[in-house]
Design a protein around this motif. Structure first.
Motif, PDB file in Angstrom:
ATOM      1  N   GLU A   1       0.801  -1.212   0.000  1.00 51.40           N
ATOM      2  CA  GLU A   1       0.000   0.000   0.000  1.00 51.40           C
ATOM      3  C   GLU A   1       0.843   1.276   0.000  1.00 51.40           C
ATOM      4  N   ASP A   2       2.175   1.095  -0.165  1.00 57.35           N
ATOM      5  CA  ASP A   2       3.041   2.264  -0.356  1.00 57.35           C
ATOM      6  C   ASP A   2       2.885   2.705  -1.810  1.00 57.35           C
ATOM      7  N   THR A   3       2.445   3.969  -2.025  1.00 57.07           N
ATOM      8  CA  THR A   3       2.193   4.463  -3.381  1.00 57.07           C
ATOM      9  C   THR A   3       3.284   5.387  -3.887  1.00 57.07           C
ATOM     10  N   THR A   4       4.377   5.519  -3.122  1.00 53.61           N
ATOM     11  CA  THR A   4       5.408   6.495  -3.504  1.00 53.61           C
ATOM     12  C   THR A   4       6.674   5.841  -4.035  1.00 53.61           C
ATOM     13  N   ASN A   5       6.766   4.532  -3.933  1.00 49.19           N
ATOM     14  CA  ASN A   5       7.993   3.852  -4.367  1.00 49.19           C
ATOM     15  C   ASN A   5       7.914   3.547  -5.859  1.00 49.19           C
ATOM     16  N   THR A   6       9.061   3.481  -6.516  1.00 48.02           N
ATOM     17  CA  THR A   6       9.125   3.151  -7.935  1.00 48.02           C
ATOM     18  C   THR A   6      10.229   2.136  -8.167  1.00 48.02           C
ATOM     19  N   ILE A   7       9.823   1.011  -8.724  1.00 44.71           N
ATOM     20  CA  ILE A   7      10.822   0.001  -9.103  1.00 44.71           C
ATOM     21  C   ILE A   7      11.488   0.482 -10.381  1.00 44.71           C
ATOM     22  N   ALA A   8      12.808   0.665 -10.351  1.00 42.37           N
ATOM     23  CA  ALA A   8      13.547   1.172 -11.503  1.00 42.37           C
ATOM     24  C   ALA A   8      14.359   0.040 -12.105  1.00 42.37           C
ATOM     25  N   ILE A   9      14.158  -0.234 -13.411  1.00 41.51           N
ATOM     26  CA  ILE A   9      14.791  -1.374 -14.089  1.00 41.51           C
ATOM     27  C   ILE A   9      15.631  -0.842 -15.241  1.00 41.51           C
ATOM     28  N   THR A  10      16.912  -1.332 -15.295  1.00 36.07           N
ATOM     29  CA  THR A  10      17.799  -0.997 -16.406  1.00 36.07           C
ATOM     30  C   THR A  10      18.218  -2.297 -17.080  1.00 36.07           C
ATOM     31  N   LEU A  11      18.082  -2.348 -18.404  1.00 40.69           N
ATOM     32  CA  LEU A  11      18.419  -3.554 -19.167  1.00 40.69           C
ATOM     33  C   LEU A  11      19.784  -3.379 -19.821  1.00 40.69           C
TER      34      LEU A  11
ATOM     35  N   GLU B   1      -0.814  -8.172 -15.087  1.00 43.05           N
ATOM     36  CA  GLU B   1       0.085  -7.279 -15.797  1.00 43.05           C
ATOM     37  C   GLU B   1      -0.202  -5.835 -15.391  1.00 43.05           C
ATOM     38  N   TYR B   2       0.861  -4.986 -15.474  1.00 42.31           N
ATOM     39  CA  TYR B   2       0.766  -3.626 -14.961  1.00 42.31           C
ATOM     40  C   TYR B   2       1.470  -2.673 -15.921  1.00 42.31           C
ATOM     41  N   PRO B   3       0.986  -1.430 -15.989  1.00 41.84           N
ATOM     42  CA  PRO B   3       1.613  -0.449 -16.890  1.00 41.84           C
ATOM     43  C   PRO B   3       2.948   0.032 -16.332  1.00 41.84           C
ATOM     44  N   VAL B   4       3.846   0.388 -17.280  1.00 40.18           N
ATOM     45  CA  VAL B   4       5.148   0.928 -16.906  1.00 40.18           C
ATOM     46  C   VAL B   4       5.363   2.230 -17.672  1.00 40.18           C
ATOM     47  N   THR B   5       6.332   3.005 -17.247  1.00 40.63           N
ATOM     48  CA  THR B   5       6.736   4.217 -17.947  1.00 40.63           C
ATOM     49  C   THR B   5       8.210   4.117 -18.298  1.00 40.63           C
ATOM     50  N   ILE B   6       8.630   4.863 -19.326  1.00 44.41           N
ATOM     51  CA  ILE B   6      10.021   4.824 -19.789  1.00 44.41           C
ATOM     52  C   ILE B   6      10.623   6.211 -19.631  1.00 44.41           C
ATOM     53  N   SER B   7      11.773   6.253 -19.019  1.00 46.76           N
ATOM     54  CA  SER B   7      12.491   7.514 -18.836  1.00 46.76           C
ATOM     55  C   SER B   7      13.952   7.279 -19.192  1.00 46.76           C
ATOM     56  N   GLY B   8      14.344   7.654 -20.429  1.00 45.59           N
ATOM     57  CA  GLY B   8      15.711   7.410 -20.889  1.00 45.59           C
ATOM     58  C   GLY B   8      15.978   5.927 -20.999  1.00 45.59           C
ATOM     59  N   ASN B   9      16.988   5.443 -20.249  1.00 51.13           N
ATOM     60  CA  ASN B   9      17.308   4.017 -20.265  1.00 51.13           C
ATOM     61  C   ASN B   9      16.587   3.249 -19.164  1.00 51.13           C
ATOM     62  N   THR B  10      15.723   3.927 -18.406  1.00 54.58           N
ATOM     63  CA  THR B  10      15.108   3.307 -17.237  1.00 54.58           C
ATOM     64  C   THR B  10      13.629   3.026 -17.495  1.00 54.58           C
ATOM     65  N   ILE B  11      13.202   1.833 -17.094  1.00 53.64           N
ATOM     66  CA  ILE B  11      11.793   1.438 -17.139  1.00 53.64           C
ATOM     67  C   ILE B  11      11.286   1.429 -15.716  1.00 53.64           C
ATOM     68  N   LYS B  12      10.183   2.124 -15.458  1.00 54.53           N
ATOM     69  CA  LYS B  12       9.716   2.306 -14.083  1.00 54.53           C
ATOM     70  C   LYS B  12       8.346   1.688 -13.885  1.00 54.53           C
ATOM     71  N   LEU B  13       8.196   1.026 -12.748  1.00 57.87           N
ATOM     72  CA  LEU B  13       6.929   0.432 -12.322  1.00 57.87           C
ATOM     73  C   LEU B  13       6.576   1.041 -10.971  1.00 57.87           C
ATOM     74  N   SER B  14       5.449   1.791 -10.917  1.00 51.94           N
ATOM     75  CA  SER B  14       5.068   2.481  -9.688  1.00 51.94           C
ATOM     76  C   SER B  14       4.437   1.520  -8.701  1.00 51.94           C
ATOM     77  N   SER B  15       4.791   1.661  -7.419  1.00 54.64           N
ATOM     78  CA  SER B  15       4.189   0.815  -6.381  1.00 54.64           C
ATOM     79  C   SER B  15       2.709   1.129  -6.203  1.00 54.64           C
ATOM     80  N   SER B  16       2.242   2.314  -6.745  1.00 58.43           N
ATOM     81  CA  SER B  16       0.810   2.652  -6.628  1.00 58.43           C
ATOM     82  C   SER B  16      -0.055   1.689  -7.420  1.00 58.43           C
ATOM     83  N   ASN B  17       0.557   0.999  -8.417  1.00 58.56           N
ATOM     84  CA  ASN B  17      -0.204   0.013  -9.188  1.00 58.56           C
ATOM     85  C   ASN B  17      -0.166  -1.375  -8.559  1.00 58.56           C
TER      86      ASN B  17
END
Length: 408
Positions: free
Chosen positions: A14-24, A53-69
């Motif tokens: 239930e933490d909505t402020t964290n973001t999992i940041a993934i770099t490939l 399945e959950y939506p992600v966002t792309i920022s440069g080389n980083t793919i982000k998955l918000s904990s709010s989802n």
């Protein structure tokens, strides 16, 4: 072989402020820049069960998955894959294994309240049932023949729906409607300073037009025009009366509907040169008039007046008894006579005792039926000539549009 690096992979439920940041990375440790025009989704599993399945966002080389989802996930460890789809092809990252993250229990947690095996479709159904955060973001029209499509995504805590609906095929041409009918309804006279009005009402091909027309401003009175109007009205009344008289036509001249006095040795001649050649053998004529002769008898005389000043044998020599009010007689023009007819009302008395002797409304007509008095039509023509003179004084009498002068 693709490699990856995961940051912020631990957070509380239930933490909505964290973001999992993934770099490939490639297998030689070179960063992979995700193509933002491709479709990217995060798919989550728990042990050997699929979660959703959950939506992600792309920022440069980083793919982000918000904990709010991920707030519905219970505490525990999870596996994460990234699915990239483009032109019908799908690439799954990493090439082997899964990326791990962990959801920790918070102070309010009670185990068993959330089924960890429920997939994302179940979550969406729950949202629909609860009526929470559902929003239609767009309704698009597709070409006819396309396949209907509904897309769904969870963004900023909203369950967003987009409907793509193909337009229908063109329908059959309708029947031809009825031909329109327009009729004039009321025409209202408005004041000179008012604006004209027009109101169209109705339907199904039948319409009514109601209008309001301002009257003209009162102009100055022209005496000559007023005289012309009086003559025109008089002539119009006489013509109308002739039309309503049953067909009788007065062929006698100098008649009048006013009383005329009879003096000593006076005679009344009904004909003029216009009718010198009108009498025809075998034709029947009728004469009627109103006469007042208090004490003396009068005489109707009809004769061939071809020789001026000479009376030939009378065709009619009829006495009118004193006191008669209306007198009528019929006669036939004989053979051997000229066309010059003279009709007289004779007073052969030589005394002067004829006060009150008078006559009016003398009517000479063809046939045997006597009609009410009307003026001779040719005499009406003379009044029309007066009318034309009055009109000319007003500027009338000009050439007609074709260049020929009017002789009416």
């Amino acid at each position: 072989m693709t490699l990856f690096d995961v940051a912020y992979d631990d957070f509380k439920r239930e933490d909505t402020t964290n973001t999992i940041a993934i770099t490939l990375y490639t297998d030689d440790k070179q960063p992979i820049t995700p193509n933002a025009s491709h479709t990217w989704k995060a798919k989550v599993s728990k042990e050997d069960k699929y979660v959703g399945e959950y939506p992600v966002t792309i920022s440069g080389n980083t793919i982000k998955l918000s904990s709010s989802n991920l707030t519905r996930l219970p505490n525990g460890g999870y596996g994460l894959e990234l699915w990239e789809t483009y032109n019908g092809s799908t690439t799954i990252y990493p090439s082997a294994g899964v990326m791990e993250f962990r959801v920790h229990r918070n102070a309010n947690d009670t185990l068993g309240t959330v089924d960890p095996t429920t997939d994302i479709n179940g979550i969406i159904d729950d949202l629909h049932k609860a009526g929470q955060n559902i929003k239609v973001v767009a309704t698009n029209t597709l070409p006819a023949g396309s396949k209907a499509l509904v897309t769904q995504s969870i963004t900023n805590g909203e369950n967003q729906l987009t409907f793509n609906i193909p337009q229908g095929d063109k329908g059959d041409k309708g029947d031809v409607g009825p031909a329109p009918t327009l009729k004039i309804g009321t025409v209202t006279k408005l004041n000179p300073d008012q604006t004209p009005t027009a109101n169209l009402s109705g339907g199904n091909g039948i319409y009514t037009l109601n209008m309001g027309i301002p009257q003209g401003v009162q102009g100055e009175t022209n005496p000559t025009a007023a005289q012309a109007l009086d003559i025109a009205n008089s002539v119009n009344s006489k013509v109308t009366a002739i039309q309503n008289n049953g067909g009788g036509r007065n062929i006698g001249y100098n008649t009048s509907n006013d009383w005329k006095k009879i003096a000593d040795n006076d005679q009344w001649n009904l004909t003029t040169a216009t009718f010198f050649n009108e009498a025809k053998a075998g034709e029947t004529y009728t004469v009627n008039a109103d006469i007042q002769s208090p004490t003396k008898d009068l005489t109707w005389q009809v004769w061939d007046g071809s020789a001026a000043g000479t009376r030939k044998s009378y065709i009619v020599d009829q006495k009118i008894v004193a006191g008669s009010k209306h007198n009528c007689f019929t006669f036939t023009w004989p053979e051997g006579k000229t066309q010059y007819m003279v009709v007289q009302l004779m007073n052969d008395q030589s005394d002067s005792s004829h006060a009150g002797y008078q006559f009016k409304s003398v009517m000479l007509e063809k046939g045997t039926i006597a009609h009410d008095w009307q003026p001779n039509p040719e005499e009406i023509q003379s009044q029309l000539d007066k009318l034309k003179d009055a009109v000319k004084k007003l500027g009338g009498g000009q050439s007609s549009p074709t260049g020929s002068s009017s002789n009416a």
